[in-house]
Design an enzyme around this catalytic site. Structure first.
Site, PDB file in Angstrom:
ATOM      1  N   GLU A  13      76.492 -20.922   4.050  1.00  0.00           N
ATOM      2  CA  GLU A  13      78.063 -21.370   4.487  1.00  0.00           C
ATOM      3  C   GLU A  13      78.849 -20.782   5.340  1.00  0.00           C
ATOM      4  O   GLU A  13      78.219 -19.792   6.518  1.00  0.00           O
ATOM      5  CB  GLU A  13      78.447 -20.490   3.351  1.00  0.00           C
ATOM      6  CG  GLU A  13      78.924 -21.160   2.587  1.00  0.00           C
ATOM      7  CD  GLU A  13      78.852 -22.606   2.062  1.00  0.00           C
ATOM      8  OE1 GLU A  13      79.141 -24.110   2.418  1.00  0.00           O
ATOM      9  OE2 GLU A  13      78.047 -22.768   0.976  1.00  0.00           O
ATOM     10  N   ASP A  46      77.760 -32.965   5.200  1.00  0.00           N
ATOM     11  CA  ASP A  46      77.673 -33.066   3.749  1.00  0.00           C
ATOM     12  C   ASP A  46      77.001 -34.882   4.056  1.00  0.00           C
ATOM     13  O   ASP A  46      76.296 -35.737   3.376  1.00  0.00           O
ATOM     14  CB  ASP A  46      78.890 -33.642   3.506  1.00  0.00           C
ATOM     15  CG  ASP A  46      79.550 -32.500   2.849  1.00  0.00           C
ATOM     16  OD1 ASP A  46      79.248 -31.022   3.321  1.00  0.00           O
ATOM     17  OD2 ASP A  46      80.929 -32.516   2.499  1.00  0.00           O
ATOM     18  N   SER A  93      82.085 -35.783  -3.122  1.00  0.00           N
ATOM     19  CA  SER A  93      81.929 -37.153  -3.533  1.00  0.00           C
ATOM     20  C   SER A  93      82.725 -38.026  -2.384  1.00  0.00           C
ATOM     21  O   SER A  93      82.832 -39.503  -1.592  1.00  0.00           O
ATOM     22  CB  SER A  93      83.534 -37.488  -4.435  1.00  0.00           C
ATOM     23  OG  SER A  93      84.133 -37.003  -4.090  1.00  0.00           O
ATOM     24  N   SER A  94      83.623 -37.774  -1.100  1.00  0.00           N
ATOM     25  CA  SER A  94      84.189 -38.010   0.175  1.00  0.00           C
ATOM     26  C   SER A  94      83.240 -38.444   0.961  1.00  0.00           C
ATOM     27  O   SER A  94      82.640 -39.951   1.318  1.00  0.00           O
ATOM     28  CB  SER A  94      85.091 -37.219   0.903  1.00  0.00           C
ATOM     29  OG  SER A  94      84.332 -35.988   1.174  1.00  0.00           O
ATOM     30  N   SER A 120      88.479 -49.562  -6.687  1.00  0.00           N
ATOM     31  CA  SER A 120      87.756 -48.817  -7.397  1.00  0.00           C
ATOM     32  C   SER A 120      87.861 -48.166  -8.963  1.00  0.00           C
ATOM     33  O   SER A 120      88.565 -48.206  -9.196  1.00  0.00           O
ATOM     34  CB  SER A 120      88.476 -47.157  -6.815  1.00  0.00           C
ATOM     35  OG  SER A 120      87.432 -46.278  -7.370  1.00  0.00           O
ATOM     36  N   LEU A 143      81.358 -31.171  -4.463  1.00  0.00           N
ATOM     37  CA  LEU A 143      80.119 -32.289  -4.240  1.00  0.00           C
ATOM     38  C   LEU A 143      79.551 -33.230  -3.327  1.00  0.00           C
ATOM     39  O   LEU A 143      79.047 -33.854  -3.342  1.00  0.00           O
ATOM     40  CB  LEU A 143      79.703 -33.300  -5.830  1.00  0.00           C
ATOM     41  CG  LEU A 143      78.959 -31.679  -7.366  1.00  0.00           C
ATOM     42  CD1 LEU A 143      79.510 -32.379  -8.124  1.00  0.00           C
ATOM     43  CD2 LEU A 143      77.701 -30.933  -6.643  1.00  0.00           C
TER      44      LEU A 143
HETATM   45  P1  ADP Z   1      84.878 -33.625  -2.309  1.00  0.00           P
HETATM   46  O1  ADP Z   1      84.694 -34.769  -1.589  1.00  0.00           O
HETATM   47  O2  ADP Z   1      84.691 -32.330  -2.353  1.00  0.00           O
HETATM   48  O3  ADP Z   1      84.270 -34.587  -3.773  1.00  0.00           O
HETATM   49  P2  ADP Z   1      87.260 -34.546  -0.928  1.00  0.00           P
HETATM   50  O4  ADP Z   1      88.517 -34.089  -0.837  1.00  0.00           O
HETATM   51  O5  ADP Z   1      86.405 -34.949   0.027  1.00  0.00           O
HETATM   52  O6  ADP Z   1      86.238 -34.304  -2.058  1.00  0.00           O
HETATM   53  O7  ADP Z   1      87.361 -36.216  -1.484  1.00  0.00           O
HETATM   54  C1  ADP Z   1      87.388 -36.751  -2.774  1.00  0.00           C
HETATM   55  C2  ADP Z   1      88.498 -38.074  -2.306  1.00  0.00           C
HETATM   56  O8  ADP Z   1      87.608 -38.911  -1.815  1.00  0.00           O
HETATM   57  C3  ADP Z   1      89.072 -38.486  -2.940  1.00  0.00           C
HETATM   58  O9  ADP Z   1      90.323 -37.691  -3.206  1.00  0.00           O
HETATM   59  C4  ADP Z   1      89.280 -39.948  -3.176  1.00  0.00           C
HETATM   60  O10 ADP Z   1      90.508 -39.795  -2.077  1.00  0.00           O
HETATM   61  C5  ADP Z   1      88.164 -40.323  -2.379  1.00  0.00           C
HETATM   62  N1  ADP Z   1      86.851 -40.839  -3.323  1.00  0.00           N
HETATM   63  C6  ADP Z   1      85.917 -40.018  -3.918  1.00  0.00           C
HETATM   64  N2  ADP Z   1      84.967 -40.888  -4.306  1.00  0.00           N
HETATM   65  C7  ADP Z   1      86.170 -41.986  -4.964  1.00  0.00           C
HETATM   66  C8  ADP Z   1      86.064 -43.475  -6.112  1.00  0.00           C
HETATM   67  N3  ADP Z   1      84.951 -43.564  -6.255  1.00  0.00           N
HETATM   68  N4  ADP Z   1      87.100 -44.093  -5.273  1.00  0.00           N
HETATM   69  C9  ADP Z   1      87.833 -43.967  -4.992  1.00  0.00           C
HETATM   70  N5  ADP Z   1      88.311 -43.078  -3.630  1.00  0.00           N
HETATM   71  C10 ADP Z   1      86.991 -41.893  -3.878  1.00  0.00           C
HETATM   72 MG    MG Z   2      84.494 -33.863   1.017  1.00  0.00          MG
END
Ligand code: ADP
Ligand code: MG
Length: 391
Positions: A39, A177, A132-133, A73, A130
């Protein structure tokens, strides 16, 4: 107790896509990621040891004849559009920036993208650490490349996704990531050298153990400013140390011996920052040996040490993360726990014996809620594969 969603149904996404766009899509998916250890080492050109989570973002996509993109989405129940032939016109929806960013950066890298109709459905919680971005960027980017070309340069895709996050969303993060979402191997973690970007698939040989993410449900304001401040402190330390040893280009080049020999030249705070990075790199390499050996105790011990180092030397932990780790540490069947991600909130990663999972989730949830008033989310994950197309 666990945050378990219904399993994803590819057929459901396929038929929703048909209803939305009146045509047949191809399906793609990319995973979330968990970082076992390593980290605040990525931007110091050091080592990280992430794996993909078996929670994924799915993308249904079909190409168009123009250069327009239409995106929906299902998680947000929102749509969005953009055109490659038109200039970017802010303000636009934040979530769409990840997608438009990847598309535009792929074009900038010389790929002649066609327009596409896209629908997104994800099993990943957003903002829970996790990534998600990255899953979103990589799944969409891969889909766009596959619709356009036969040959896909995966490293180029990972880099375009990271740049998209920098330039279009404004998050200045490492490449970990995106590399994980792209190159992960099922039942393996990836030892990544953040200087050469070389990746070594390392078997997760721990059948009796589960990797569990605990989301604190808190993110303190400090997170972004502290992250930038730590990056700056590391650069300052390099400037000072390289006067004594010119071969030091980043903290990756500093050994434990160097730290003992030259550490005194640094202000006390910088000494501790450097100590974290140097020892964390060493722990990450040791962990990558313990993992295939199936040595849960050693791996767990390194995770505890990582947390202590992040808390005491790097000072990026917070009360909630410390409580979550302390609670885990008290449970039978737990080998290791540590904060994961940038810090000041977010998640912890835990190594938990499978036959104690229920107990673990209940005890940690109850204890955490009692201490903080917050309800955490507990997510067991398995090491999954990187981006792919579904049959
Ligand atoms: P993490 O990557 O840790 O989950 P982030 O803040 O970096 O958190 O990314 C989250 C953002 O990515 C959400 O607020 C959204 O803008 C976008 N995102 C992720 N997954 C989706 C999805 N399935 N549909 C639309 N936007 C998404
Ligand atoms: Mg992210």
């Amino acid at each position: 107790m666990f945050e378990r969603q219904a399993r994803f149904e590819p057929q459901a996404l396929r038929s929703s896509f048909r209803q939305l766009y009146g045509k047949e899509p191809r399906l793609f998916s990319a995973p979330g990621r968990v970082n076992l250890i390593g980290e605040h080492t990525d931007y110091n050109e050091g080592f990280v040891l992430p794996m993909a989570a078996d929670r994924r973002t799915y993308v249904a996509a079909a190409s168009r004849d123009d250069r327009c993109f239409s995106v929906y989405s299902f998680n947000l129940e929102e749509d969005g559009q953009f055109e490659l032939n038109k200039k970017i016109s802010p303000p636009r929806k934040r979530w769409l920036a990840y997608i438009e960013g990847v598309a535009r950066l792929l074009v900038e890298k010389g790929i002649n993208l066609k327009g596409a109709d896209i629908a997104i459905s994800s099993e990943l919680p957003m903002g829970a650490g996790l990534s998600s971005s990255a899953a979103l960027e990589i799944a969409v980017g891969f889909a766009l490349l596959k619709l356009t070309e036969t040959r896909v340069d995966l490293m180029q895709l990972a880099q375009a996704a990271q740049e998209a996050e920098h330039l279009f969303v404004g998050t200045r993060s490492g490449l970990m990531d995106q590399l994980t979402a792209t190159f992960a191997v099922k039942n393996h973690a990836l030892l990544i050298d953040c200087r050469s970007l070389e990746r070594k698939a390392t078997p997760v040989n721990l059948p009796a153990m589960a990797v569990v993410v605990c989301d604190t449900r808190i993110k303190h304001e400090l997170a972004t400013s502290a992250y930038n401040e730590r990056r700056h402190e590391c650069e300052q330390a390099v400037e000072i140390l390289r006067k004594k040893k010119p071969t030091i280009r980043s903290l990756r080049d500093v050994s434990i011996d160097d730290l003992e020999q030259y550490g005194g030249l640094l202000p006390e705070t910088l000494q501790r920052r450097v100590r974290h990075v140097v020892t964390e790199n060493q722990r990450t390499l040791l962990a990558s040996e313990a993992l295939p050996r199936g040595d849960a105790d050693r791996l767990g011990q390194l995770m505890y040490e990582s947390h202590d180092s992040l808390r005491n030397d790097y000072e990026v932990s917070c009360r909630e993360l410390d409580i979550m780790v302390a609670l885990a540490r008290q449970q039978e069947g737990v080998s290791g726990a540590r904060m994961m991600g940038g810090g000041f909130g977010g998640s912890t990663v835990n190594l938990v014996r499978r036959d104690t999972l229920e107990q673990f989730a209940r005890a940690v949830s109850d204890g955490y809620t009692w201490a903080t008033g917050l309800v955490p989310v507990v997510i067991p994950v398995e090491a999954d594969e990187g981006v792919c197309e579904l049959e």
